[in-house]
Design a protein around this motif. Structure first.
Motif, short mmCIF file in Angstrom:
data_model
loop_
_atom_site.label_atom_id
_atom_site.label_comp_id
_atom_site.label_asym_id
_atom_site.label_seq_id
_atom_site.Cartn_x
_atom_site.Cartn_y
_atom_site.Cartn_z
N UNK A 14 89.30 79.49 51.53
CA UNK A 14 88.28 80.36 52.48
C UNK A 14 87.42 80.97 51.59
N UNK A 15 88.14 81.55 50.07
CA UNK A 15 87.38 82.15 49.25
C UNK A 15 86.31 81.31 48.87
N UNK A 16 86.39 80.02 48.43
CA UNK A 16 85.61 79.10 48.00
C UNK A 16 84.47 79.00 48.94
N UNK A 17 84.66 78.90 50.18
CA UNK A 17 83.62 78.87 51.31
C UNK A 17 82.82 80.11 51.35
N UNK A 18 83.55 81.06 51.45
CA UNK A 18 82.73 82.39 51.43
C UNK A 18 81.87 82.62 50.25
N UNK A 19 82.48 82.57 49.09
CA UNK A 19 81.67 82.75 47.80
C UNK A 19 80.29 81.69 48.00
N UNK A 20 80.53 80.39 48.33
CA UNK A 20 79.48 79.44 48.24
C UNK A 20 78.26 80.02 49.39
N UNK A 69 87.77 85.50 39.61
CA UNK A 69 86.45 85.27 38.88
C UNK A 69 85.52 84.67 39.85
N UNK A 70 85.68 83.65 40.76
CA UNK A 70 84.70 83.20 41.58
C UNK A 70 84.19 84.08 42.37
N UNK A 71 84.46 85.10 43.11
CA UNK A 71 83.81 86.06 43.85
C UNK A 71 83.27 86.97 42.91
N UNK A 72 83.90 87.36 41.94
CA UNK A 72 83.16 88.17 40.97
C UNK A 72 81.87 87.92 40.30
N UNK A 73 81.91 86.53 40.02
CA UNK A 73 80.56 86.00 39.24
C UNK A 73 79.63 85.78 40.43
N UNK A 74 79.86 85.64 41.68
CA UNK A 74 79.01 85.52 42.77
C UNK A 74 78.34 86.76 43.23
N UNK A 75 79.44 87.70 43.08
CA UNK A 75 78.78 89.30 43.50
C UNK A 75 77.93 89.99 42.18
#
Length: 341
Positions: A14-20, A69-75
């Motif tokens: 879900x995190x990957x989908x939301x981040x993308x 790190x995924x959401x942090x980098x996108x944010x």
């Protein structure tokens, strides 16, 4: 991923989908809705996507998992590109003898059809405006209600349409209006109007823009009852109309030689193509001097900012105020400006 539990693997998916989705939304201001209409729908959910990514990043951080790190980098990309969704403090509140105040307010016909079940809403709107005493007032969905008295403004320009119920946009001013007019948008009751206002020795042009409405009920429960495919097509079609209306406005704007203030209800967010095009090199007064989320539309579950006041570089932005009084489906906003010497 191998060390994650089954539940955490689902959460990370879900995190990957939301981040993308959030990453994609950062590109949308550069993509014309006429070409990417369906993708443009993401504009409306950027605030929610940001909050979800913050929550997911905190979830992994508390568990000391590198997945944060995924959401942090996108944010971080979003922050560098667009700034913070939430402003923790007002950066400006400057007293100046040359200050004047500009308010923008979608008054929703002064509650003509009693959407808000409360008495004398129209009087409360007028009282709020009178108390806050803007020098210039830009109004969308204006209706010359029999109980409305805005005569404390010395000058006004209004452009109304409709056969039975007259409605439209209006600009009120304490400064003389020497010229005014309308930019007609085809096949709609929406339009843009302008007034050339004289303050001292300076002439300023004030635009009031009302782009095509999405006609979305602010109540999420009502949205659940709508067919999702039909809703997406309708929103995509509206965004195409907004782009066309923006193009008409920009043609008119390019011919203006005066110092400029642009107010309006864009029916779209600060992450949209139309916002980027209309703002251009102008200053977003909320970003310069506001605080909080700057919410301007009464959507229940996350903050939505779709009403704006822009000012060109000839103006110093000395303050900004967001209001919480619920007399419409929109909240008024007001900025304090001064002409630079």
């Amino acid at each position: 991923m191998k060390k994650l539990s089954f539940l955490n693997k689902i959460i990370y998916f879900i995190n990957v989908v939301v981040a993308l989705a959030l990453l994609l939304s950062f590109v949308l201001p550069y993509l014309p809705p006429k070409t990417f209409a369906v993708l443009s729908v993401l504009n409306l959910g950027v605030s929610l996507l940001i909050m979800l990514n913050i929550l997911l990043a905190l979830y992994w951080l508390i568990r000391v998992k590198r997945q944060f790190v995924l959401s942090f980098l996108v944010l971080l990309i979003g922050y560098i590109s667009y700034g913070s969704l939430y402003k923790f403090s007002s950066s400006k509140d400057i007293e100046n003898e040359d200050n004047f105040k500009v308010m923008n307010y979608n008054v929703r016909l002064f509650n003509l059809y009693e959407w808000i079940k409360e008495d004398a809403i129209e009087t409360k709107i007028v009282d709020l405006i009178k108390t806050e005493a803007p020098d210039i007032l830009s109004v969308q969905e204006y209706h010359p209600h029999k109980d409305i008295n805005l005569s404390f403004f010395k000058y006004k320009f209004e452009k109304l349409s409709g056969k039975k119920t007259k409605y439209g946009q209006a600009i009120f001013s304490q400064f003389p209006i020497i010229n005014s007019g309308s930019i007609e948008f085809p096949n709609t009751g929406n339009n843009a109007i302008f007034a050339d206002v004289v303050k001292g020795n300076d002439t300023m042009r004030v635009y009031n823009i009302h782009l095509e409405s999405l006609h979305i009920n602010a109540d999420v429960e009502s949205l659940k009852n709508e067919d999702s495919e039909r809703l997406l097509k309708r929103i995509g079609s509206t965004f195409k109309m907004q782009q066309f209306q923006t193009e008409l406005f920009l043609i008119h704007k390019e011919q203006c030689k005066y110092k400029m203030i642009i107010c309006g209800d864009f029916n779209n967010t600060a992450f949209s193509y139309v916002y980027k095009k209309i703002k251009g090199d102008l200053q977003d007064t909320f970003k310069e001097a506001g605080s909080g989320f700057g919410r301007t539309y009464n959507f229940k579950f996350f903050p939505v900012r779709i009403d704006f006041v822009f000012a060109d570089e000839a103006f110093q932005i000395n303050g900004f105020k967001s209001y919480t009084e619920q007399f419409s489906d929109h909240f008024p906003i007001m900025t304090t400006l001064a002409l630079k010497e």
